[in-house]
Motif scaffolding. Structure first.
Motif, PDB file in Angstrom:
ATOM      1  N   GLY A  87       0.810  -1.210   0.000  1.00  0.00           N
ATOM      2  CA  GLY A  87       0.000   0.000   0.000  1.00  0.00           C
ATOM      3  C   GLY A  87       0.843   1.259   0.000  1.00  0.00           C
ATOM      4  N   PHE A  88       1.893   1.271   0.824  1.00  0.00           N
ATOM      5  CA  PHE A  88       2.783   2.435   0.846  1.00  0.00           C
ATOM      6  C   PHE A  88       3.516   2.593  -0.486  1.00  0.00           C
ATOM      7  CE2 PHE A  88       2.944   2.513   5.649  1.00  0.00           C
ATOM      8  CZ  PHE A  88       2.345   3.753   5.733  1.00  0.00           C
ATOM      9  N   GLY A  89       3.952   1.486  -1.062  1.00  0.00           N
ATOM     10  CA  GLY A  89       4.660   1.546  -2.344  1.00  0.00           C
ATOM     11  C   GLY A  89       3.788   2.073  -3.459  1.00  0.00           C
ATOM     12  N   VAL A  90       2.577   1.532  -3.565  1.00  0.00           N
ATOM     13  CA  VAL A  90       1.654   1.974  -4.611  1.00  0.00           C
ATOM     14  C   VAL A  90       1.228   3.430  -4.378  1.00  0.00           C
ATOM     15  CG1 VAL A  90      -0.643   1.610  -5.586  1.00  0.00           C
ATOM     16  CG2 VAL A  90       0.837  -0.336  -5.153  1.00  0.00           C
ATOM     17  N   GLY A  91       0.930   3.768  -3.146  1.00  0.00           N
ATOM     18  CA  GLY A  91       0.510   5.131  -2.834  1.00  0.00           C
ATOM     19  C   GLY A  91       1.598   6.153  -3.090  1.00  0.00           C
ATOM     20  N   THR A  92       2.817   5.849  -2.664  1.00  0.00           N
ATOM     21  CA  THR A  92       3.928   6.768  -2.870  1.00  0.00           C
ATOM     22  C   THR A  92       4.274   6.879  -4.350  1.00  0.00           C
ATOM     23  OG1 THR A  92       4.798   6.162  -0.705  1.00  0.00           O
ATOM     24  CG2 THR A  92       6.306   7.272  -2.199  1.00  0.00           C
ATOM     25  N   GLY A  93       4.304   5.751  -5.047  1.00  0.00           N
ATOM     26  CA  GLY A  93       4.571   5.769  -6.487  1.00  0.00           C
ATOM     27  C   GLY A  93       3.526   6.575  -7.253  1.00  0.00           C
ATOM     28  N   GLY A  94       2.286   6.418  -6.873  1.00  0.00           N
ATOM     29  CA  GLY A  94       1.218   7.176  -7.517  1.00  0.00           C
ATOM     30  C   GLY A  94       1.340   8.663  -7.264  1.00  0.00           C
ATOM     31  N   LEU A  95       1.724   9.038  -6.049  1.00  0.00           N
ATOM     32  CA  LEU A  95       1.914  10.464  -5.754  1.00  0.00           C
ATOM     33  C   LEU A  95       3.069  11.053  -6.554  1.00  0.00           C
ATOM     34  CD1 LEU A  95       1.279  10.706  -1.915  1.00  0.00           C
ATOM     35  CD2 LEU A  95      -0.165  11.550  -3.765  1.00  0.00           C
ATOM     36  N   VAL A  96       4.140  10.294  -6.701  1.00  0.00           N
ATOM     37  CA  VAL A  96       5.273  10.765  -7.507  1.00  0.00           C
ATOM     38  C   VAL A  96       4.843  10.958  -8.957  1.00  0.00           C
ATOM     39  CG1 VAL A  96       7.535  10.086  -8.426  1.00  0.00           C
ATOM     40  CG2 VAL A  96       7.051   9.800  -6.001  1.00  0.00           C
ATOM     41  N   MET A  97       4.092   9.999  -9.486  1.00  0.00           N
ATOM     42  CA  MET A  97       3.620  10.128 -10.877  1.00  0.00           C
ATOM     43  C   MET A  97       2.652  11.290 -11.037  1.00  0.00           C
ATOM     44  SD  MET A  97       3.254   6.267 -12.361  1.00  0.00           S
ATOM     45  CE  MET A  97       2.205   5.647 -11.074  1.00  0.00           C
ATOM     46  N   SER A  98       1.811  11.528 -10.051  1.00  0.00           N
ATOM     47  CA  SER A  98       0.864  12.631 -10.174  1.00  0.00           C
ATOM     48  C   SER A  98       1.580  13.979 -10.097  1.00  0.00           C
ATOM     49  CB  SER A  98      -0.234  12.536  -9.112  1.00  0.00           C
ATOM     50  OG  SER A  98       0.300  12.663  -7.823  1.00  0.00           O
ATOM     51  N   VAL A  99       2.624  14.078  -9.279  1.00  0.00           N
ATOM     52  CA  VAL A  99       3.410  15.320  -9.244  1.00  0.00           C
ATOM     53  C   VAL A  99       4.044  15.563 -10.605  1.00  0.00           C
ATOM     54  CG1 VAL A  99       5.531  16.350  -8.294  1.00  0.00           C
ATOM     55  CG2 VAL A  99       3.842  15.334  -6.774  1.00  0.00           C
ATOM     56  N   TYR A 100       4.595  14.513 -11.218  1.00  0.00           N
ATOM     57  CA  TYR A 100       5.172  14.645 -12.550  1.00  0.00           C
ATOM     58  C   TYR A 100       4.101  15.077 -13.559  1.00  0.00           C
ATOM     59  CZ  TYR A 100       7.337  13.504 -16.976  1.00  0.00           C
ATOM     60  OH  TYR A 100       7.795  13.570 -18.259  1.00  0.00           O
ATOM     61  N   ALA A 101       2.907  14.503 -13.464  1.00  0.00           N
ATOM     62  CA  ALA A 101       1.834  14.858 -14.388  1.00  0.00           C
ATOM     63  C   ALA A 101       1.409  16.321 -14.209  1.00  0.00           C
ATOM     64  CB  ALA A 101       0.639  13.928 -14.190  1.00  0.00           C
ATOM     65  N   PHE A 102       1.313  16.794 -12.965  1.00  0.00           N
ATOM     66  CA  PHE A 102       0.983  18.203 -12.736  1.00  0.00           C
ATOM     67  C   PHE A 102       2.054  19.116 -13.333  1.00  0.00           C
ATOM     68  CE2 PHE A 102      -1.706  16.754  -9.042  1.00  0.00           C
ATOM     69  CZ  PHE A 102      -2.894  17.249  -9.543  1.00  0.00           C
ATOM     70  N   ARG A 103       3.328  18.772 -13.134  1.00  0.00           N
ATOM     71  CA  ARG A 103       4.419  19.574 -13.700  1.00  0.00           C
ATOM     72  C   ARG A 103       4.343  19.585 -15.223  1.00  0.00           C
ATOM     73  NH1 ARG A 103       9.686  17.652 -12.831  1.00  0.00           N
ATOM     74  NH2 ARG A 103      10.359  19.627 -13.691  1.00  0.00           N
ATOM     75  N   LEU A 104       4.071  18.420 -15.817  1.00  0.00           N
ATOM     76  CA  LEU A 104       3.974  18.327 -17.272  1.00  0.00           C
ATOM     77  C   LEU A 104       2.810  19.160 -17.795  1.00  0.00           C
ATOM     78  CD1 LEU A 104       5.020  17.023 -19.875  1.00  0.00           C
ATOM     79  CD2 LEU A 104       3.428  15.152 -19.448  1.00  0.00           C
ATOM     80  N   ALA A 105       1.689  19.140 -17.105  1.00  0.00           N
ATOM     81  CA  ALA A 105       0.533  19.926 -17.534  1.00  0.00           C
ATOM     82  C   ALA A 105       0.839  21.423 -17.489  1.00  0.00           C
ATOM     83  CB  ALA A 105      -0.675  19.608 -16.654  1.00  0.00           C
TER      84      ALA A 105
END
Length: 127
Positions: A87-105
């Protein structure tokens, strides 16, 4: 010989990488996150709209926060370590990807705005 070892050239002689995962080669011409029409990670309609990228990032953030919350709930209830770590791995990985997506947008929106300003400047009457 592997296809990664081959050199591909455009008609003008410049090198390019035909791999569907190398979209960085298009950033100069199509902007951050931009690729040629109809080509992105083998998708027919690439996600290049800053609004849609932001919406997907918000969705991913909600899922990731939910996974982290479930992990804390499992800790509180004395659950298995494997489930907590997953759960921590998936949650943390998802947050990292979402930060990257916000930066890309944000970068994509800024680039599109600059392109519109350039186009308006070159199409202005009397120039």
């Amino acid at each position: 010989m592997f296809s990664q070892d081959k050199k591909f050239r455009r008609p003008d002689g410049t090198l390019y990488d035909p791999s569907s995962f190398n979209v960085r080669q298009y950033e100069e011409q199509y902007g951050p996150g931009g690729v040629p029409e109809g080509y992105s990670m083998d998708a027919i309609t690439p996600v290049q709209s800053p609004g849609l990228i932001t919406a997907l990032a918000v969705f991913l953030t909600l899922i990731s926060v939910g996974m982290l919350a479930v992990s804390f709930f499992v800790i509180a209830s004395g659950g298995e370590l494997k489930l907590i770590l997953l759960g921590f791995g998936v949650g943390t990985g998802g947050l990292v990807m979402s930060v990257y997506a916000f930066r890309l947008a944000v970068k994509r929106r800024r680039w599109l705005r600059e392109q519109r300003a350039k186009a308006a400047h070159t199409q202005a009457p009397g120039r």
